[in-house]
Design a protein around this motif. Structure first.
Motif, PDB file in Angstrom:
ATOM      1  N   LYS A 140      -3.362  32.434   6.562  1.00  0.00           N
ATOM      2  CA  LYS A 140      -1.984  32.536   7.035  1.00  0.00           C
ATOM      3  C   LYS A 140      -0.971  32.127   5.971  1.00  0.00           C
ATOM      4  CE  LYS A 140      -3.260  31.635  11.851  1.00  0.00           C
ATOM      5  NZ  LYS A 140      -3.217  30.637  12.957  1.00  0.00           N
ATOM      6  N   ALA A 141      -1.444  31.601   4.841  1.00  0.00           N
ATOM      7  CA  ALA A 141      -0.510  31.092   3.829  1.00  0.00           C
ATOM      8  C   ALA A 141      -0.976  31.387   2.405  1.00  0.00           C
ATOM      9  CB  ALA A 141      -0.329  29.594   4.001  1.00  0.00           C
ATOM     10  N   THR A 142      -1.779  32.422   2.220  1.00  0.00           N
ATOM     11  CA  THR A 142      -2.296  32.738   0.890  1.00  0.00           C
ATOM     12  C   THR A 142      -1.161  32.955  -0.104  1.00  0.00           C
ATOM     13  OG1 THR A 142      -4.213  33.819   1.896  1.00  0.00           O
ATOM     14  CG2 THR A 142      -3.771  34.300  -0.424  1.00  0.00           C
ATOM     15  N   GLY A 143      -1.242  32.265  -1.237  1.00  0.00           N
ATOM     16  CA  GLY A 143      -0.236  32.443  -2.284  1.00  0.00           C
ATOM     17  C   GLY A 143       1.021  31.627  -2.092  1.00  0.00           C
ATOM     18  N   ASP A 148      -0.561  26.919   1.246  1.00  0.00           N
ATOM     19  CA  ASP A 148      -1.946  27.380   1.064  1.00  0.00           C
ATOM     20  C   ASP A 148      -2.880  26.175   1.013  1.00  0.00           C
ATOM     21  OD1 ASP A 148      -4.080  29.059   0.753  1.00  0.00           O
ATOM     22  OD2 ASP A 148      -3.408  29.953  -1.136  1.00  0.00           O
ATOM     23  N   THR A 149      -4.153  26.397   1.339  1.00  0.00           N
ATOM     24  CA  THR A 149      -5.085  25.280   1.485  1.00  0.00           C
ATOM     25  C   THR A 149      -6.257  25.319   0.505  1.00  0.00           C
ATOM     26  OG1 THR A 149      -6.366  26.472   3.171  1.00  0.00           O
ATOM     27  CG2 THR A 149      -4.540  25.093   3.946  1.00  0.00           C
ATOM     28  N   VAL A 150      -6.344  26.325  -0.338  1.00  0.00           N
ATOM     29  CA  VAL A 150      -7.489  26.401  -1.244  1.00  0.00           C
ATOM     30  C   VAL A 150      -7.067  27.009  -2.574  1.00  0.00           C
ATOM     31  CG1 VAL A 150      -8.239  28.661  -0.379  1.00  0.00           C
ATOM     32  CG2 VAL A 150      -9.907  27.138  -1.441  1.00  0.00           C
ATOM     33  N   PHE A 151      -7.576  26.440  -3.659  1.00  0.00           N
ATOM     34  CA  PHE A 151      -7.253  26.874  -5.014  1.00  0.00           C
ATOM     35  C   PHE A 151      -5.740  27.021  -5.224  1.00  0.00           C
ATOM     36  CE2 PHE A 151     -11.769  28.255  -5.010  1.00  0.00           C
ATOM     37  CZ  PHE A 151     -12.166  27.421  -6.054  1.00  0.00           C
ATOM     38  N   VAL A 152      -5.031  26.024  -4.754  1.00  0.00           N
ATOM     39  CA  VAL A 152      -3.593  25.947  -5.014  1.00  0.00           C
ATOM     40  C   VAL A 152      -3.422  25.602  -6.495  1.00  0.00           C
ATOM     41  CG1 VAL A 152      -1.426  24.839  -4.414  1.00  0.00           C
ATOM     42  CG2 VAL A 152      -3.202  25.145  -2.663  1.00  0.00           C
ATOM     43  N   PRO A 153      -2.740  26.423  -7.280  1.00  0.00           N
ATOM     44  CA  PRO A 153      -2.656  26.181  -8.726  1.00  0.00           C
ATOM     45  C   PRO A 153      -1.785  24.980  -9.062  1.00  0.00           C
ATOM     46  CG  PRO A 153      -1.255  28.020  -8.124  1.00  0.00           C
ATOM     47  CD  PRO A 153      -2.029  27.657  -6.889  1.00  0.00           C
ATOM     48  N   HIS A 154      -1.964  24.484 -10.278  1.00  0.00           N
ATOM     49  CA  HIS A 154      -1.184  23.343 -10.749  1.00  0.00           C
ATOM     50  C   HIS A 154       0.180  23.798 -11.279  1.00  0.00           C
ATOM     51  CE1 HIS A 154      -4.906  21.292 -10.341  1.00  0.00           C
ATOM     52  NE2 HIS A 154      -5.453  21.746 -11.454  1.00  0.00           N
ATOM     53  N   SER A 155       1.148  22.898 -11.214  1.00  0.00           N
ATOM     54  CA  SER A 155       2.356  23.062 -12.014  1.00  0.00           C
ATOM     55  C   SER A 155       2.045  22.581 -13.428  1.00  0.00           C
ATOM     56  CB  SER A 155       3.496  22.222 -11.425  1.00  0.00           C
ATOM     57  OG  SER A 155       3.177  20.840 -11.541  1.00  0.00           O
TER      58      SER A 155
END
Length: 422
Positions: A140-143, A148-155
């Protein structure tokens, strides 16, 4: 000079390509997919379960009976090693069938979906309902960098401080970030060995600052759980019971057959299963061509399109049930059964056009190495500050350079925290 400014006033991915925001609608996607692609077949789905367990059982029996008769210890070691690889792939296929159940794509019966999903995932030490709930949040929140809940990228700031120390300055750190293969190799090994269990135990790869056992754990069914509602805690407990029962069966196996036999026939294949699930998921959501969005710029269609299809040949089409090659359509319409996903993919490609991401030329492991090395963090493209569209960058000179903060360019509006008001 004007041409250069024009180029940099657009969103530019890591490979130097201009990224345009998707302009299709979800209605167009749904209308393009043939109606029969939405219909799961219970007999067909059950047949795949029977087939995969027959594969696994046959592998186990053949290896258990035949390999000890081989005269050479080295040949026996090779055969046992080959068994663990093949069994791990088959177990991954079983995991994916449980994944189908979690999306309601296994059967039209909700009870059968959950019964089969619970049985299949529990047999692989996965807490089915706990995983199902958080996996639904991911879809429901990809990208979406905030949700999002998985493999959220770093700043950039988070990556620098996490990898180079809390005192490192994101403004002047470029010369300290080396493209060291040994560092990438170590990170890859740790990622594959511990990525899945740490995600389940303390929410690794989720939102920054939202980690820690037990309250961020998929196993915690008590008060204080952060990732589950009070109404969901009974399902978390049921999931734990399934895992505990399977753990008990494995213990009986150790007592009956010995720890070495159980290690070969379940333990090592289980590690291969973890490897494949983490690898597949990482590569579905990490690539130099993929965008991420602040919450204000995110839509479901944009997020679902921020995934990529890849190729793994016969292993994917036969053992992994097309999860590698049809992931884009899976995020667009997750209720499409895997055996209709290729047909649905061909249909949505016509609607998505250039917004359909695919890489069928880079070998899977080569893509894993490249993206672990090059996709370090995300930030907005030069000249697009405040746009809320972030692309992958790195500090060791591969692909499009990140913004040069030393000469006064502003830092991205997103600094890696889900608590920000985006």
């Amino acid at each position: 000079m004007e041409e250069k400014a024009a180029v940099h006033s657009k969103h530019i991915d890591l490979y130097g390509n201009v990224f345009d925001l998707p302009d299709f609608t979800m209605k167009q996607i749904h209308d393009a997919i043939p109606a029969h692609c939405f219909q799961p077949s219970t007999p067909r789905s059950l047949a795949y379960v029977v087939r995969d367990y027959l594969y696994l059982g046959s592998l186990m029996c053949f290896t258990y009976i035949s390999v000890p008769m081989l005269p050479s210890v080295y040949l026996r070691a090779v055969c046992y090693g080959l068994y663990t690889v093949l069994a791990g792939m088959v177990m991954t296929g079983i995991w994916i069938l449980a994944h189908e159940c979690g999306h309601g794509a296994f059967s039209i019966s909700k009870m059968l979906n959950n019964t089969m999903g619970f049985f299949l995932h529990s047999s692989l030490l996965v807490p089915y309902y706990s995983w199902k709930i958080t996996h639904s949040h991911h879809h429901k929140a990809t990208g979406d960098l905030q949700r999002d809940t998985v493999f959220v990228p770093h700043s950039r700031e988070y990556w620098v401080k996490h990898n180079l120390g809390q005192d490192a300055d994101p403004l002047t750190v470029e010369h300290l970030s080396e493209d060291a293969p040994i560092v990438t190799l170590c990170h890859c090994v740790l990622h594959q060995l511990f990525g899945w269990p740490l995600y389940m135990l303390d929410n690794l790869s989720g939102q920054k600052g939202q980690r820690g056992f037990p309250y961020y754990s998929h196993y915690w069914f008590g008060k204080g759980s952060v990732i589950f509602k009070a109404s969901e805690l009974s399902l978390v407990l049921l999931s734990d019971v399934g895992v505990l029962v399977m753990t008990g069966l494995l213990y009986l196996g150790v007592k009956t057959l010995g720890w070495w036999t159980m290690l070969i026939f379940y333990g090592v294949p289980y590690l291969w299963l973890n490897h494949w699930i983490v690898l597949i998921t990482f590569l579905q959501h990490t690539d130099g061509s993929l965008p991420h969005f602040t919450h204000s710029q995110w839509t479901f269609a944009r997020g679902a399109a921020a995934t990529i299809d890849r190729d793994f040949g016969f292993v994917d089409t036969h053992l992994f049930h097309n999860i590698v090659g049809t992931h884009v359509v899976h995020h667009l319409v997750s209720s499409v059964p895997f055996y209709h996903a290729q047909e649905a993919t061909e249909a949505v490609k016509k609607v998505m056009g250039k917004h359909y991401h695919v890489d069928r030329t880079t070998p899977l492991m080569a893509a894993f190495w490249k993206n672990q090395r090059d996709c370090q963090f995300v930030e907005e493209s030069e000249g697009m500050e405040g746009s809320g569209v972030l692309m992958f960058r790195n500090l060791h000179g591969r692909g499009v350079k990140p913004r040069d903060l030393r000469v006064g360019e502003t830092r991205t509006t997103w600094c890696g925290s889900s608590s920000q008001n985006l």
